[in-house]
Design a protein around this motif. Structure first.
Motif, PDB file in Angstrom:
ATOM      1  N   VAL A 148      33.148 -20.663  23.913  1.00  0.00           N
ATOM      2  CA  VAL A 148      32.207 -22.036  24.012  1.00  0.00           C
ATOM      3  C   VAL A 148      32.951 -22.810  22.600  1.00  0.00           C
ATOM      4  N   VAL A 149      33.588 -23.902  23.021  1.00  0.00           N
ATOM      5  CA  VAL A 149      34.114 -24.717  21.798  1.00  0.00           C
ATOM      6  C   VAL A 149      33.579 -26.130  21.745  1.00  0.00           C
ATOM      7  N   CYS A 150      33.004 -26.395  20.719  1.00  0.00           N
ATOM      8  CA  CYS A 150      32.073 -27.251  20.507  1.00  0.00           C
ATOM      9  C   CYS A 150      32.287 -28.379  19.284  1.00  0.00           C
ATOM     10  N   PRO A 151      31.710 -29.639  19.614  1.00  0.00           N
ATOM     11  CA  PRO A 151      31.914 -30.679  18.829  1.00  0.00           C
ATOM     12  C   PRO A 151      30.868 -30.907  17.670  1.00  0.00           C
ATOM     13  N   TRP A 152      30.923 -31.626  16.711  1.00  0.00           N
ATOM     14  CA  TRP A 152      30.287 -31.811  15.595  1.00  0.00           C
ATOM     15  C   TRP A 152      28.769 -32.808  15.672  1.00  0.00           C
ATOM     16  N   ASN A 153      28.904 -33.642  16.964  1.00  0.00           N
ATOM     17  CA  ASN A 153      28.002 -34.474  16.720  1.00  0.00           C
ATOM     18  C   ASN A 153      26.345 -33.961  17.015  1.00  0.00           C
ATOM     19  N   LEU A 154      26.108 -33.354  17.890  1.00  0.00           N
ATOM     20  CA  LEU A 154      24.872 -32.410  18.080  1.00  0.00           C
ATOM     21  C   LEU A 154      25.305 -31.021  18.032  1.00  0.00           C
ATOM     22  N   VAL A 175      31.524 -18.223  20.406  1.00  0.00           N
ATOM     23  CA  VAL A 175      31.336 -19.723  19.917  1.00  0.00           C
ATOM     24  C   VAL A 175      32.401 -20.168  18.893  1.00  0.00           C
ATOM     25  N   LYS A 176      33.107 -21.276  19.210  1.00  0.00           N
ATOM     26  CA  LYS A 176      33.905 -22.005  17.872  1.00  0.00           C
ATOM     27  C   LYS A 176      33.396 -23.159  17.701  1.00  0.00           C
ATOM     28  N   PRO A 177      32.326 -23.125  16.488  1.00  0.00           N
ATOM     29  CA  PRO A 177      31.691 -24.480  16.176  1.00  0.00           C
ATOM     30  C   PRO A 177      32.783 -25.511  15.650  1.00  0.00           C
ATOM     31  N   SER A 178      32.404 -26.575  15.659  1.00  0.00           N
ATOM     32  CA  SER A 178      33.120 -27.337  14.951  1.00  0.00           C
ATOM     33  C   SER A 178      33.371 -27.031  13.473  1.00  0.00           C
ATOM     34  N   GLU A 179      34.580 -27.436  12.955  1.00  0.00           N
ATOM     35  CA  GLU A 179      35.021 -26.944  11.468  1.00  0.00           C
ATOM     36  C   GLU A 179      34.040 -27.977  10.544  1.00  0.00           C
ATOM     37  N   GLU A 180      33.430 -28.915  11.031  1.00  0.00           N
ATOM     38  CA  GLU A 180      32.613 -29.900  10.324  1.00  0.00           C
ATOM     39  C   GLU A 180      31.169 -29.347  10.491  1.00  0.00           C
ATOM     40  N   HIS A 206      34.878 -19.298  13.283  1.00  0.00           N
ATOM     41  CA  HIS A 206      35.058 -20.262  12.455  1.00  0.00           C
ATOM     42  C   HIS A 206      36.478 -20.527  12.397  1.00  0.00           C
ATOM     43  N   GLY A 207      36.694 -22.018  12.173  1.00  0.00           N
ATOM     44  CA  GLY A 207      37.874 -22.557  11.886  1.00  0.00           C
ATOM     45  C   GLY A 207      38.428 -24.085  12.596  1.00  0.00           C
ATOM     46  N   PHE A 208      39.468 -24.249  12.887  1.00  0.00           N
ATOM     47  CA  PHE A 208      40.032 -25.522  13.347  1.00  0.00           C
ATOM     48  C   PHE A 208      40.523 -25.394  14.594  1.00  0.00           C
ATOM     49  N   GLY A 209      41.009 -26.317  15.165  1.00  0.00           N
ATOM     50  CA  GLY A 209      41.785 -26.168  16.573  1.00  0.00           C
ATOM     51  C   GLY A 209      43.028 -25.741  16.676  1.00  0.00           C
ATOM     52  N   PRO A 210      44.118 -26.387  16.664  1.00  0.00           N
ATOM     53  CA  PRO A 210      45.507 -25.925  16.722  1.00  0.00           C
ATOM     54  C   PRO A 210      46.063 -24.923  15.622  1.00  0.00           C
ATOM     55  N   ASN A 211      46.540 -23.739  16.018  1.00  0.00           N
ATOM     56  CA  ASN A 211      47.011 -22.671  15.079  1.00  0.00           C
ATOM     57  C   ASN A 211      45.853 -22.204  14.272  1.00  0.00           C
ATOM     58  N   ALA A 213      41.323 -20.853  14.841  1.00  0.00           N
ATOM     59  CA  ALA A 213      40.362 -20.198  15.651  1.00  0.00           C
ATOM     60  C   ALA A 213      40.272 -20.774  17.165  1.00  0.00           C
ATOM     61  N   GLY A 214      40.336 -22.145  17.307  1.00  0.00           N
ATOM     62  CA  GLY A 214      40.540 -23.005  18.380  1.00  0.00           C
ATOM     63  C   GLY A 214      41.467 -22.448  19.414  1.00  0.00           C
ATOM     64  N   GLU A 215      42.641 -22.578  19.121  1.00  0.00           N
ATOM     65  CA  GLU A 215      43.421 -22.178  19.614  1.00  0.00           C
ATOM     66  C   GLU A 215      43.745 -20.662  20.068  1.00  0.00           C
ATOM     67  N   PHE A 216      43.497 -19.994  18.962  1.00  0.00           N
ATOM     68  CA  PHE A 216      43.643 -18.354  19.214  1.00  0.00           C
ATOM     69  C   PHE A 216      42.710 -18.053  20.258  1.00  0.00           C
ATOM     70  N   PHE A 228      33.967 -26.242  27.245  1.00  0.00           N
ATOM     71  CA  PHE A 228      34.443 -27.141  26.146  1.00  0.00           C
ATOM     72  C   PHE A 228      33.639 -28.597  26.011  1.00  0.00           C
ATOM     73  N   THR A 229      33.223 -28.959  24.772  1.00  0.00           N
ATOM     74  CA  THR A 229      32.699 -30.131  24.589  1.00  0.00           C
ATOM     75  C   THR A 229      33.546 -30.986  23.415  1.00  0.00           C
ATOM     76  N   GLY A 230      34.085 -32.059  23.621  1.00  0.00           N
ATOM     77  CA  GLY A 230      35.030 -32.821  22.676  1.00  0.00           C
ATOM     78  C   GLY A 230      35.659 -33.866  23.326  1.00  0.00           C
ATOM     79  N   ALA A 459      38.318 -39.302  33.343  1.00  0.00           N
ATOM     80  CA  ALA A 459      38.880 -38.627  32.223  1.00  0.00           C
ATOM     81  C   ALA A 459      37.518 -38.050  31.217  1.00  0.00           C
ATOM     82  N   SER A 460      36.271 -38.223  31.736  1.00  0.00           N
ATOM     83  CA  SER A 460      35.067 -37.796  30.841  1.00  0.00           C
ATOM     84  C   SER A 460      34.759 -36.535  31.237  1.00  0.00           C
ATOM     85  N   GLY A 461      35.666 -35.430  31.993  1.00  0.00           N
ATOM     86  CA  GLY A 461      35.332 -34.507  32.367  1.00  0.00           C
ATOM     87  C   GLY A 461      35.718 -33.600  33.519  1.00  0.00           C
TER      88      GLY A 461
HETATM   89  P1  NAD Z   1      37.316 -32.599  19.189  1.00  0.00           P
HETATM   90  O1  NAD Z   1      38.068 -32.566  20.383  1.00  0.00           O
HETATM   91  O2  NAD Z   1      38.192 -33.071  17.935  1.00  0.00           O
HETATM   92  O3  NAD Z   1      37.015 -31.107  18.725  1.00  0.00           O
HETATM   93  C1  NAD Z   1      36.157 -30.129  19.580  1.00  0.00           C
HETATM   94  C2  NAD Z   1      36.213 -28.747  19.155  1.00  0.00           C
HETATM   95  O4  NAD Z   1      37.403 -28.534  19.668  1.00  0.00           O
HETATM   96  C3  NAD Z   1      36.371 -28.586  17.739  1.00  0.00           C
HETATM   97  O5  NAD Z   1      35.456 -27.261  17.454  1.00  0.00           O
HETATM   98  C4  NAD Z   1      37.831 -28.220  17.396  1.00  0.00           C
HETATM   99  O6  NAD Z   1      38.034 -27.527  16.231  1.00  0.00           O
HETATM  100  C5  NAD Z   1      38.204 -27.868  18.776  1.00  0.00           C
HETATM  101  N1  NAD Z   1      39.766 -27.898  18.846  1.00  0.00           N
HETATM  102  C6  NAD Z   1      40.324 -28.981  18.515  1.00  0.00           C
HETATM  103  N2  NAD Z   1      41.662 -28.968  18.979  1.00  0.00           N
HETATM  104  C7  NAD Z   1      41.678 -27.643  19.540  1.00  0.00           C
HETATM  105  C8  NAD Z   1      42.637 -26.951  20.312  1.00  0.00           C
HETATM  106  N3  NAD Z   1      43.962 -27.500  20.264  1.00  0.00           N
HETATM  107  N4  NAD Z   1      42.494 -25.839  20.966  1.00  0.00           N
HETATM  108  C9  NAD Z   1      41.151 -25.314  20.901  1.00  0.00           C
HETATM  109  N5  NAD Z   1      40.197 -25.986  20.375  1.00  0.00           N
HETATM  110  C10 NAD Z   1      40.283 -27.020  19.474  1.00  0.00           C
HETATM  111  O7  NAD Z   1      36.030 -33.412  19.256  1.00  0.00           O
HETATM  112  P2  NAD Z   1      34.895 -33.818  18.295  1.00  0.00           P
HETATM  113  O8  NAD Z   1      35.534 -34.791  17.288  1.00  0.00           O
HETATM  114  O9  NAD Z   1      34.459 -32.555  17.607  1.00  0.00           O
HETATM  115  O10 NAD Z   1      33.676 -34.436  18.971  1.00  0.00           O
HETATM  116  C11 NAD Z   1      33.853 -35.860  19.390  1.00  0.00           C
HETATM  117  C12 NAD Z   1      34.181 -35.786  20.664  1.00  0.00           C
HETATM  118  O11 NAD Z   1      33.399 -35.217  21.666  1.00  0.00           O
HETATM  119  C13 NAD Z   1      34.133 -37.376  21.373  1.00  0.00           C
HETATM  120  O12 NAD Z   1      35.344 -37.698  21.921  1.00  0.00           O
HETATM  121  C14 NAD Z   1      33.037 -37.054  22.282  1.00  0.00           C
HETATM  122  O13 NAD Z   1      32.881 -38.140  23.245  1.00  0.00           O
HETATM  123  C15 NAD Z   1      33.055 -35.857  22.579  1.00  0.00           C
HETATM  124  N6  NAD Z   1      31.592 -35.360  23.206  1.00  0.00           N
HETATM  125  C16 NAD Z   1      31.645 -35.314  24.558  1.00  0.00           C
HETATM  126  C17 NAD Z   1      30.253 -35.025  25.075  1.00  0.00           C
HETATM  127  C18 NAD Z   1      30.003 -34.932  26.463  1.00  0.00           C
HETATM  128  O14 NAD Z   1      29.211 -34.302  26.992  1.00  0.00           O
HETATM  129  N7  NAD Z   1      30.865 -35.466  27.549  1.00  0.00           N
HETATM  130  C19 NAD Z   1      29.289 -34.499  24.141  1.00  0.00           C
HETATM  131  C20 NAD Z   1      29.555 -34.598  22.898  1.00  0.00           C
HETATM  132  C21 NAD Z   1      30.883 -35.040  22.363  1.00  0.00           C
END
Ligand code: NAD
Length: 484
Positions: A148-154, A175-180, A206-211, A213-216, A228-230, A459-461
């Motif tokens: 479960v790879v997550c963003p930081w906004n909610l 879970v890989k929370p956002s680094e933020e 915990h960690g970042f994306g490329p190279n 925890a996210g990538e691993f 994934f959400t991001g 491109a939204s999902g």
């Molecule tokens: P982001 O894609 O930069 O990061 C999201 C997560 O992915 C983080 O945990 C990050 O560490 C990880 N990650 C980054 N690169 C990776 C990689 N190569 N491999 C594996 N994991 C990796 O997104 P963000 O800046 O955290 O969030 C903002 C974005 O999320 C916006 O584009 C927003 O629209 C989108 N978003 C979409 C929804 C939705 O429901 N569609 C909801 C919230 C946010």
């Protein structure tokens, strides 16, 4: 200094490599995050596998549901801890996090547990070629180990919206929370232990994306599926990782959502609705509106009203009374948003309001504050109309006919959400049928019934979650055919 550890197999795990967690309110360091390497990710995946193959995988749905209800109750019991953690990580207004992030974060466990408990599968009876009878039915089994790879906004809300259904279906998660925003995912580990969720069912790396925890995690061959959400671009990288082993993905990605206001709309409600969709959470909502189209007879009046609303938003830290706008998440994100403010100016926008950073008191001067911003006068080719900014800003353009509004709304690579304001039922239905989005709100925004599908088009999902749709991703559906 607060330490944010990984949570693996029911234990908090420190590593030698840490990074700073800063609050966006004043950029002060509020903790150290222990970054997971390949070893920790591998340990988390192994723990999750053992959980799926062990007690958790064999547990009755009734017992699982009971435990997930207890998780929700425990989050609510520790409401103030979760709230404080989320406010420190995101800087969002107290009123927002206490009404949306934390209560909905807790509710995700109860609602999905109940959905899974009550979800039927298909069943058919048929006549066989030899004149006999056969019955067939579906059986759902867990997908297995889910990343479960997550963003930081909610942070809590969007994480539990995945973890809730995943666990309810009998999976184990990493879970890989956002680094933020590492705090609430870590805190949830304590909750899992308190209520007796078996070890290895819920893990956090915990960690970042490329190279990192996210990538691993997403390249780990023992992960059975990735949700994934991001950002859309990150989704592309994760999809490439998931191709190896042909593993399923569920993606909620970026958006460039249109808001459409017809002249016959309830004007005040439309203004209030677009104010929320453009500026709530400092514009850092994937479902937010960065393109507003207003029917020509009310265009000037609408621009003036939205300007007044934007200028009335109080900018400040989470616990200051009356605050409506917090900071952006990071210095890097502030730089990105301000670069779009500059681009809009360079491309010839009329700046209705905002366009820069506000002057803040000395103690907040290092926070990531920006002004709510409204533009008009740009062509549809302008960067701020084409690209997702993820800040408190929108461009407003006039339109004449419904057909024109549909064409404008659909003229984007994205297809996440739209909010449409009209008092004409036919217009509402016509628009809902024609906009290319996963979520279409009429005279509302961000109103959700968790029993319904959620996700993005184009491109939204990829895929839909919510209600029984979550089962499509988090379970494997087997057909059983019995010849009688
Ligand atoms: P982001 O894609 O930069 O990061 C999201 C997560 O992915 C983080 O945990 C990050 O560490 C990880 N990650 C980054 N690169 C990776 C990689 N190569 N491999 C594996 N994991 C990796 O997104 P963000 O800046 O955290 O969030 C903002 C974005 O999320 C916006 O584009 C927003 O629209 C989108 N978003 C979409 C929804 C939705 O429901 N569609 C909801 C919230 C946010």
């Amino acid at each position: 200094m607060k330490q944010f550890h990984n949570f693996i197999n029911g234990e908090f795990v420190a590593t030698s490599k840490t990074f700073e967690n800063r609050t966006p309110v004043d950029n002060q360091v509020i903790g150290l995050v222990h970054e997971a390497g390949k070893v920790e990710v591998d340990a988390a995946v192994k723990a999750a596998r053992a959980a799926v193959d062990g007690e958790w995988g064999r547990m009755s749905v009734v017992k699982r549901v009971e435990l997930l209800h207890a998780v929700a109750d425990e989050i609510n019991r520790r409401f103030d801890d979760f709230l404080a953690a989320e406010l420190a990580d995101t800087g969002k207004p107290h009123s927002l996090a206490s009404h949306i992030d934390i209560p909905r974060g807790a509710a995700n466990f109860k609602i999905f547990a109940d959905i899974v408990k009550n979800a039927p599968t298909e069943s058919f009876q048929m006549t066989t070629p030899d004149g006999g009878t056969a019955i067939s039915y579906g059986v759902r089994s867990p997908l297995g180990v889910v990343a479960v790879v997550c963003p930081w906004n909610l942070p809590l809300l969007l994480m539990t919206w995945k973890v809730g259904p995943a666990l309810a279906c009998g999976n184990a998660v990493i879970v890989k929370p956002s680094e933020e925003t590492p705090a609430t995912a870590t805190l949830l580990g304590e909750v899992m232990n308190t209520v007796g969720i078996p070890k290895g069912v819920y893990n956090v790396v915990h960690g970042f994306g490329p190279n990192s925890a996210g990538e691993f995690l997403t390249t780990h061959p023992e992960v059975d599926g990735i949700t994934f959400t991001g950002e859309t671009r990150t989704g592309e990288a994760i999809m490439a990782a998931a191709a190896k082993g042909v593993r399923p993905v569920s993606f909620e990605l970026g958006g460039k959502n249109a808001g459409i206001v017809f002249a016959d709309a309830d004007f005040d409600k439309a203004v209030a609705g677009i104010t929320r969709s453009a500026f709530e959470n400092c514009g850092q909502v994937c479902l937010g509106t960065e393109r507003v189209y207003v029917q020509r007879p009310v265009f000037d009046k609408f621009v003036a009203a939205l300007k007044a609303k934007a200028e009335s938003l109080k900018i400040g830290p989470p616990n200051e009374p009356g605050v409506g706008l917090g900071p952006l998440i990071s210095a890097e994100h502030k730089q990105k948003v301000l670069s779009y403010y500059d681009k809009a100016r360079a491309e010839g926008a009329i700046i209705v309001t905002g366009g820069g950073s506000p002057t803040m008191p000395a103690e907040l001067a290092n926070g990531h504050w920006v002004q709510p911003t409204i533009w008009t006068g740009l062509p549809e080719t302008a960067s701020v109309i084409r690209e997702e900014i993820f800040g408190p800003c929108c461009h407003i353009a006039p339109f004449d006919t419904a057909e024109e509004a549909i064409a404008l709304a659909n003229n984007t690579q994205y297809g996440l959400a739209t909010t449409i304001w009209t008092s004409n039922l036919s217009t509402a239905h016509q628009m809902a049928a024609s906009v290319q989005v996963g979520l279409c709100w009429i005279n509302s925004w961000f109103l959700r019934d968790l029993r319904t599908a959620f996700g993005g088009s184009k491109a939204s999902g990829i895929g839909r979650e919510g209600g029984v749709h979550s089962l499509e991703f988090y379970t494997d559906l087997r057909n059983v055919m019995i010849k009688l």
